[in-house]
Design an enzyme around this catalytic site. Structure first.
Site, PDB file in Angstrom:
ATOM      1  N   LYS A  53       0.837  -1.203   0.000  1.00  0.00           N
ATOM      2  CA  LYS A  53       0.000   0.000   0.000  1.00  0.00           C
ATOM      3  C   LYS A  53       0.872   1.254   0.000  1.00  0.00           C
ATOM      4  O   LYS A  53       0.570   2.240  -0.669  1.00  0.00           O
ATOM      5  CB  LYS A  53      -0.962  -0.030   1.206  1.00  0.00           C
ATOM      6  N   GLN A  97      -5.112  -1.848   9.216  1.00  0.00           N
ATOM      7  CA  GLN A  97      -4.871  -3.180   8.640  1.00  0.00           C
ATOM      8  C   GLN A  97      -5.468  -4.260   9.554  1.00  0.00           C
ATOM      9  O   GLN A  97      -5.152  -4.320  10.740  1.00  0.00           O
ATOM     10  CB  GLN A  97      -3.353  -3.387   8.475  1.00  0.00           C
ATOM     11  N   ASP A 120     -11.620   2.138   3.221  1.00  0.00           N
ATOM     12  CA  ASP A 120     -11.900   0.713   3.048  1.00  0.00           C
ATOM     13  C   ASP A 120     -13.408   0.471   2.870  1.00  0.00           C
ATOM     14  O   ASP A 120     -13.817  -0.630   2.508  1.00  0.00           O
ATOM     15  CB  ASP A 120     -11.432  -0.075   4.290  1.00  0.00           C
TER      16      ASP A 120
END
Ligand code: NDP
Length: 285
Positions: A53, A97, A120
């Site tokens: 990322k 995460q 997300d």
């Protein structure tokens, strides 16, 4: 023999476009775009995802802010960091995460991310927006799958679409996005009777299960678009999908490989959502 859908090539095109828009925003408004990535503990797979990322951020011209916290981080400490990032003007997107260490409440953490920075698209506000088709952020993996289907030129409208898997992060939003494009959608799961028969009806088949090689060639309609979201690590260390590629490619019209299919798209769509967050903040969406 199926045409291979090249996720790396499609994702490179998406990222190129994002990089161009990012440079334009910088030139016009003098702003830079920032993504904060929070990782707790030392899960090696999570570490790899976070590094990928960060690399993607560099490639498109975003700033990335990494917060690597020790496993012992408390709930209060993590929520305090989220609160700080919610208020930080340099941060357009926040990604925590997952999975988090067991003592931390993932739901609570996600619910504390500002929906405007929830790149997300896991916050209940964004999940609800996906349901009603009024979305700012699309969940990254299903959004990536939609781009891959679009790259084949196959229309979704009126097609039989079968999604295998009903998780909150892949299967359910996937079914919803296909429905919004007027596909006739069937969602299968572990209790589905005769999975093979359901799959054989599909013009567009998306497998998001987590069971290596579950979908065989004889479960696929001639000429179908087959998208394999599965990422399963075998004992020999090799990565394999939910679709048995060797038999499936003989029946399908288009198929994604694993690796090199859906995986690269997920990160590209994360960059897309971060750009969307920055544009929304500037009032130019
Ligand atoms: P989950 O484990 O959360 O969900 C799996 C789903 O598959 C469940 O709905 C389950 O049904 C269903 N299922 C399990 N076994 C069967 C079976 N034998 N027949 C039919 N359905 C079955 O997984 P995720 O959705 O998080 O991930 C799915 C896969 O996608 C994994 O391999 C994961 O690694 C991969 N993935 C890849 C990403 C990428 O970027 N390429 C991103 C995210 C995930 P039930 O609900 O009844 O239990």
């Amino acid at each position: 023999m199926a045409k291979i859908i090249d996720g790396k090539a499609v994702s490179a095109r998406v990222k190129e476009k994002i990089a161009m828009e990012t440079a334009e925003l910088k030139a016009k408004y003098g702003v830079s775009i920032g993504l904060a990535v929070v990782i707790v503990g030392d899960n090696p797979a999570s570490r790899i995802y976070v590094n990928n990322k960060k690399k993607a951020c560099e490639a498109v011209g975003f700033e990335s802010f990494e917060y690597a916290l020790p496993t012992e981080t408390t709930q209060e400490e993590l929520l305090a960091l989220i609160d700080k990032l919610n208020k930080d003007d340099k941060v357009n997107g926040i990604l925590v995460q997952l999975p988090l260490p067991k003592h931390l409440d993932e739901k609570l953490v996600i619910n504390n991310i500002s929906p405007d920075k929830d790149v997300d698209a896991f916050h209940p506000v964004n999940v609800g927006k996906i349901m009603i088709g009024d979305y700012s952020f699309l969940p990254c993996t299903p959004a990536g799958v939609m781009e891959l289907i679009a790259s084949t030129g196959v229309e979704i409208c009126g097609k039989e679409c079968v999604v295998v898997g009903r998780s909150n992060i892949v299967g359910k939003p996937m079914s919803m996005l296909l429905l919004h494009k007027s596909g006739t959608v069937t969602t299968c799961h572990s209790k589905t009777k005769d999975l093979a028969e359901q799959c054989r009806r599909a013009d567009i088949l998306v497998a998001a299960v987590g069971v290596p090689n579950l979908i065989k060639g004889n479960m696929i309609k001639e000429g179908a678009v087959v998208i394999d979201v599965g990422m399963n690590r075998l004992e020999n260390g090799k990565l394999c999908g939910d679709v048995e590629f060797e038999t499936a490619e003989k029946a399908a019209g288009y198929i994604t490989p694993v690796p090199g299919g859906v995986g690269p798209m997920t990160i590209a769509m994360l960059m897309q959502n971060t750009l969307t967050a920055a544009k929304t903040k500037l009032g130019i969406q």
